[in-house]
Write a protein that holds these residues in place. Sequence first.
Motif, PDB file in Angstrom:
ATOM      1  N   THR A   1       0.833  -1.195   0.000  1.00 46.15           N
ATOM      2  CA  THR A   1       0.000   0.000   0.000  1.00 46.15           C
ATOM      3  C   THR A   1       0.874   1.253   0.000  1.00 46.15           C
ATOM      4  O   THR A   1       1.855   1.330   0.746  1.00 46.15           O
ATOM      5  CB  THR A   1      -0.899   0.044   1.255  1.00 46.15           C
ATOM      6  N   GLY A   2       0.518   2.214  -0.820  1.00 45.68           N
ATOM      7  CA  GLY A   2       1.141   3.531  -0.772  1.00 45.68           C
ATOM      8  C   GLY A   2       0.112   4.560  -0.354  1.00 45.68           C
ATOM      9  O   GLY A   2      -1.071   4.438  -0.684  1.00 45.68           O
ATOM     10  N   TYR A   3       0.535   5.577   0.385  1.00 48.47           N
ATOM     11  CA  TYR A   3      -0.411   6.586   0.857  1.00 48.47           C
ATOM     12  C   TYR A   3       0.216   7.976   0.826  1.00 48.47           C
ATOM     13  O   TYR A   3       1.447   8.138   0.831  1.00 48.47           O
ATOM     14  CB  TYR A   3      -0.900   6.269   2.271  1.00 48.47           C
ATOM     15  N   TYR A   4      -0.645   8.965   0.787  1.00 42.43           N
ATOM     16  CA  TYR A   4      -0.236  10.368   0.764  1.00 42.43           C
ATOM     17  C   TYR A   4      -1.308  11.150   1.501  1.00 42.43           C
ATOM     18  O   TYR A   4      -2.491  11.065   1.157  1.00 42.43           O
ATOM     19  CB  TYR A   4      -0.117  10.850  -0.685  1.00 42.43           C
ATOM     20  N   SER A   5      -0.921  11.876   2.551  1.00 43.06           N
ATOM     21  CA  SER A   5      -1.914  12.613   3.326  1.00 43.06           C
ATOM     22  C   SER A   5      -1.466  14.052   3.522  1.00 43.06           C
ATOM     23  O   SER A   5      -0.267  14.347   3.623  1.00 43.06           O
ATOM     24  CB  SER A   5      -2.157  11.942   4.693  1.00 43.06           C
ATOM     25  N   THR A   6      -2.438  14.936   3.574  1.00 47.01           N
ATOM     26  CA  THR A   6      -2.165  16.364   3.730  1.00 47.01           C
ATOM     27  C   THR A   6      -3.004  16.934   4.863  1.00 47.01           C
ATOM     28  O   THR A   6      -4.112  16.461   5.134  1.00 47.01           O
ATOM     29  CB  THR A   6      -2.478  17.140   2.440  1.00 47.01           C
ATOM     30  N   SER A   7      -2.479  17.951   5.507  1.00 44.07           N
ATOM     31  CA  SER A   7      -3.204  18.657   6.550  1.00 44.07           C
ATOM     32  C   SER A   7      -2.712  20.097   6.600  1.00 44.07           C
ATOM     33  O   SER A   7      -1.510  20.357   6.446  1.00 44.07           O
ATOM     34  CB  SER A   7      -2.978  17.991   7.919  1.00 44.07           C
ATOM     35  N   LYS A   8      -3.638  21.031   6.817  1.00 42.54           N
ATOM     36  CA  LYS A   8      -3.269  22.445   6.892  1.00 42.54           C
ATOM     37  C   LYS A   8      -2.683  22.823   8.247  1.00 42.54           C
ATOM     38  O   LYS A   8      -2.068  23.882   8.382  1.00 42.54           O
ATOM     39  CB  LYS A   8      -4.486  23.319   6.598  1.00 42.54           C
ATOM     40  N   LYS A   9      -2.879  21.956   9.262  1.00 42.95           N
ATOM     41  CA  LYS A   9      -2.400  22.283  10.607  1.00 42.95           C
ATOM     42  C   LYS A   9      -1.832  21.038  11.273  1.00 42.95           C
ATOM     43  O   LYS A   9      -2.375  20.523  12.245  1.00 42.95           O
ATOM     44  CB  LYS A   9      -3.536  22.878  11.448  1.00 42.95           C
ATOM     45  N   GLY A  10      -0.701  20.563  10.751  1.00 44.28           N
ATOM     46  CA  GLY A  10      -0.005  19.486  11.433  1.00 44.28           C
ATOM     47  C   GLY A  10       0.583  20.004  12.734  1.00 44.28           C
ATOM     48  O   GLY A  10       1.008  21.159  12.821  1.00 44.28           O
ATOM     49  N   ALA A  11       0.622  19.171  13.783  1.00 43.31           N
ATOM     50  CA  ALA A  11       1.012  19.636  15.105  1.00 43.31           C
ATOM     51  C   ALA A  11       2.329  19.016  15.550  1.00 43.31           C
ATOM     52  O   ALA A  11       2.570  17.825  15.352  1.00 43.31           O
ATOM     53  CB  ALA A  11      -0.077  19.310  16.123  1.00 43.31           C
ATOM     54  N   THR A  12       3.183  19.842  16.133  1.00 40.45           N
ATOM     55  CA  THR A  12       4.380  19.376  16.811  1.00 40.45           C
ATOM     56  C   THR A  12       4.644  20.322  17.980  1.00 40.45           C
ATOM     57  O   THR A  12       3.899  21.279  18.207  1.00 40.45           O
ATOM     58  CB  THR A  12       5.583  19.312  15.856  1.00 40.45           C
ATOM     59  N   PHE A  13       5.712  20.052  18.759  1.00 39.92           N
ATOM     60  CA  PHE A  13       5.970  20.817  19.963  1.00 39.92           C
ATOM     61  C   PHE A  13       7.412  21.320  19.997  1.00 39.92           C
ATOM     62  O   PHE A  13       8.297  20.763  19.353  1.00 39.92           O
ATOM     63  CB  PHE A  13       5.696  19.962  21.209  1.00 39.92           C
ATOM     64  N   LYS A  14       7.614  22.355  20.801  1.00 38.20           N
ATOM     65  CA  LYS A  14       8.949  22.909  20.999  1.00 38.20           C
ATOM     66  C   LYS A  14       9.104  23.261  22.477  1.00 38.20           C
ATOM     67  O   LYS A  14       8.253  23.950  23.051  1.00 38.20           O
ATOM     68  CB  LYS A  14       9.148  24.152  20.134  1.00 38.20           C
ATOM     69  N   GLU A  15      10.187  22.752  23.101  1.00 43.41           N
ATOM     70  CA  GLU A  15      10.422  23.051  24.507  1.00 43.41           C
ATOM     71  C   GLU A  15      10.963  24.479  24.645  1.00 43.41           C
ATOM     72  O   GLU A  15      11.985  24.826  24.057  1.00 43.41           O
ATOM     73  CB  GLU A  15      11.392  22.049  25.117  1.00 43.41           C
ATOM     74  N   ILE A  16      10.281  25.310  25.433  1.00 42.19           N
ATOM     75  CA  ILE A  16      10.686  26.693  25.652  1.00 42.19           C
ATOM     76  C   ILE A  16      11.566  26.789  26.893  1.00 42.19           C
ATOM     77  O   ILE A  16      12.645  27.392  26.873  1.00 42.19           O
ATOM     78  CB  ILE A  16       9.450  27.601  25.804  1.00 42.19           C
ATOM     79  N   THR A  17      11.111  26.220  27.990  1.00 44.07           N
ATOM     80  CA  THR A  17      11.896  26.058  29.212  1.00 44.07           C
ATOM     81  C   THR A  17      11.722  24.610  29.648  1.00 44.07           C
ATOM     82  O   THR A  17      10.798  23.934  29.186  1.00 44.07           O
ATOM     83  CB  THR A  17      11.408  27.014  30.314  1.00 44.07           C
ATOM     84  N   PRO A  18      12.609  24.093  30.515  1.00 43.76           N
ATOM     85  CA  PRO A  18      12.512  22.676  30.881  1.00 43.76           C
ATOM     86  C   PRO A  18      11.109  22.268  31.318  1.00 43.76           C
ATOM     87  O   PRO A  18      10.571  22.791  32.286  1.00 43.76           O
ATOM     88  CB  PRO A  18      13.528  22.546  32.020  1.00 43.76           C
ATOM     89  N   GLY A  19      10.506  21.372  30.558  1.00 37.91           N
ATOM     90  CA  GLY A  19       9.184  20.855  30.877  1.00 37.91           C
ATOM     91  C   GLY A  19       8.028  21.662  30.352  1.00 37.91           C
ATOM     92  O   GLY A  19       6.875  21.252  30.493  1.00 37.91           O
ATOM     93  N   ASN A  20       8.296  22.818  29.719  1.00 39.20           N
ATOM     94  CA  ASN A  20       7.227  23.652  29.174  1.00 39.20           C
ATOM     95  C   ASN A  20       7.347  23.701  27.649  1.00 39.20           C
ATOM     96  O   ASN A  20       8.404  24.040  27.115  1.00 39.20           O
ATOM     97  CB  ASN A  20       7.297  25.070  29.751  1.00 39.20           C
ATOM     98  N   PHE A  21       6.226  23.377  26.972  1.00 34.91           N
ATOM     99  CA  PHE A  21       6.263  23.222  25.529  1.00 34.91           C
ATOM    100  C   PHE A  21       5.259  24.149  24.861  1.00 34.91           C
ATOM    101  O   PHE A  21       4.176  24.410  25.390  1.00 34.91           O
ATOM    102  CB  PHE A  21       5.965  21.766  25.138  1.00 34.91           C
ATOM    103  N   ASP A  22       5.630  24.640  23.689  1.00 35.26           N
ATOM    104  CA  ASP A  22       4.719  25.390  22.829  1.00 35.26           C
ATOM    105  C   ASP A  22       4.228  24.488  21.703  1.00 35.26           C
ATOM    106  O   ASP A  22       4.979  23.645  21.191  1.00 35.26           O
ATOM    107  CB  ASP A  22       5.430  26.605  22.210  1.00 35.26           C
ATOM    108  N   LEU A  23       2.966  24.650  21.323  1.00 34.70           N
ATOM    109  CA  LEU A  23       2.394  23.914  20.205  1.00 34.70           C
ATOM    110  C   LEU A  23       2.679  24.664  18.909  1.00 34.70           C
ATOM    111  O   LEU A  23       2.416  25.861  18.808  1.00 34.70           O
ATOM    112  CB  LEU A  23       0.889  23.747  20.393  1.00 34.70           C
TER     113      LEU A  23
END
Length: 684
Positions: free
Chosen positions: A502-524
């Motif tokens: 199977t091959g697949y291709y998916s798109t989304s306008k708002k894929g989500a990931t995180f970034k640590e700003i200070t230890p233990g605190n993350f921005d979306l």
Amino acid sequence: MRSGYIPVLLALTVATHAFGQDSSRPKRLTDTTSQLKDVIITASRVAEQVNEVPSSVTFISRKELAKQAQINSNLPYILMQKIPGISPSEEGQNNFIGKLRGRNFLVLIDGIPQSTPLRNGGRDLKTIDAGAIDHIEVINGASSMYGNGGAGGIINYITIKPEKNVPFSSSTYFNNSLNLIKADETYGYNLSQVFKGGTGKFDYVVQGKMAHSGVVRSSDGVVVSPFYGLGETKTYNALVKLGYDFSARHRIEVMGNYYNSIQDSKYIGTKGNFGVSPAIGVRGDTNILGGTPYNKTLNVKYTGTYGKTAANVAVYYNDINSVFEAYNQIYSDHRGGRFNFSTPFALPASNSVQLIYGIDFLKDHTIQKDMADKLVTPDMNMNSIAPYLQSKFILAKHWIFKAGARYENLLFKVSDFTKGNQLIPGATNTYNALVFNTGLRYNQFSAIQPFASFSQGFSIGDIGLVLRNGVSLNAINVAPVKVNNFELGVNGDIQRFHYEVTGYYSTSKKGATFKEITPGNFDLVQLPQRIYGIEAVLGYKAADWLSLGGILGYMDGKEDTKNDGSYDGKVDNSTISPVKIGGNINVKLTPQWDFSVQMTKIGSRDVFPQAVWNYGKYPVSGYTLFDMYTAYRFRYVTLTFAINNLFNANYYPTHSEVRGATTEGRYYVKGTGTVANLGVVINL
């Protein structure tokens, strides 16, 4: 390895297994060489053969689930072995980076939602014991069939079926585990019991489980940090299912399941140093008991037929509490009803169409608190009403065409919330989502059955993660984010060979990931994403006594870092899993004696320069694991022996390196060293 522990391990083996076979049930998929026409699934809301589904579906049978649970009873580990596109097991309480084809998935128990998308706790894969599950059905790729959260697919745990042909049957399972590198404090046990039967119009299933795991040690014998770990954990599960057939056309069934899993460790975790040294466990104690204090699931289901129309009506309740060590806890409960109907119609020239239609109701209440019960997020409520219509055409006998739509009306309400000294007023908003799907399969020839599909899924995302930062609901866009999934595949059976590619291709306008700003605190961080990949499942029955199997999962992705349509960046490792290659060899040494070896290789992924290392952007080194399993069957008793991590690989689970140095390296832990499991199964 201390050889003196082997006779102790042998001596501890007594009675056994909740995974007895039900010979009265229609034949289902048990390995990768089984015929497609024999596989019955219900994940698409109606029972149908898998060769009538124009999309990729994974089915893990009870027999295979029993075998995998003997090797490692952690459900995310089992799913990693069998589903090409799912993220590697985190080997802990959570599945924070758990994705299916790079998107969030929705976990169900008998169609009841277990996921908590309003504030993702990452506990949905571990909400029931493997011994209470009959089989697992997975829809790979975006699906709207069950609503919010299915952007990457659906994982549906189907609980144990009753034995209607006998008044009473019993299956007992007792398993002992021990680390073979350094056994001190590592002994664990797993005891499970199933009773089931039926008499007249009544049938029942009763399952109970109690287990305790010992200290987890890595390949060098050092105690792994217990931070969100699986060591020193007591687990209980109780399932009751009662059914009554009013007639051959009308049935009611009540199912209740209770799951509890709490860690109480004599160790505390150190800080890890990414690329240098892992977080380990050192003697100490804490009053925080991490885990899942409870997951309560109740379902009342009615099935009946009225003329040509089949009805399936269910009302349900689910309540889960997840505790996160030294930090906070999530409370989430779901109440709802599903009203599903199916009516066939004959068309000219021996063609036919089946209409599947109905409406779903859901009330999702979620809140996050600290350990002193102070609010971390506002009180969040989401009410959903969703009518849907699905059509299934059978044309010229062998063309299966499906098309359907689902309309979701979402009422979202949050309470007042105080962040520091600031009061953030509550708000109420309404959102709508309309999603479509269509697919085509040609199944005349068993050797080659091509299929193609387009499907949409949606999710409103982890809103609680943003709201807990003191942001007003009116200041963010929580409208459902659609994922468009395109899929093209082919599968078939050629004599002794089975395959699916199977091959697949998916798109989304708002894929989500995180970034640590200070230890233990993350921005979306939300950016447009494109994810694509290829999957393969292969099986070959070389002889009556020898079968081979394998899986392949490869994916990659691009994101639009400037939001200008250029797609100039790589998607990070919390979303894109490294290449996965799995293989197994199954040998029937005698009619009573089976032997298997399986291998899973998780590849490396290093696509970001050190200057930008953060959550998901640290390099992933990869690893290879081997497991061994053997079973000898007597008339009523089966002896089992398995070794997890057969060659004592020294490795870091993918999640450890995805988190890397974030949260001061507390997630940077090694994987489990070699563990032996010895048990007995008694079926009466």
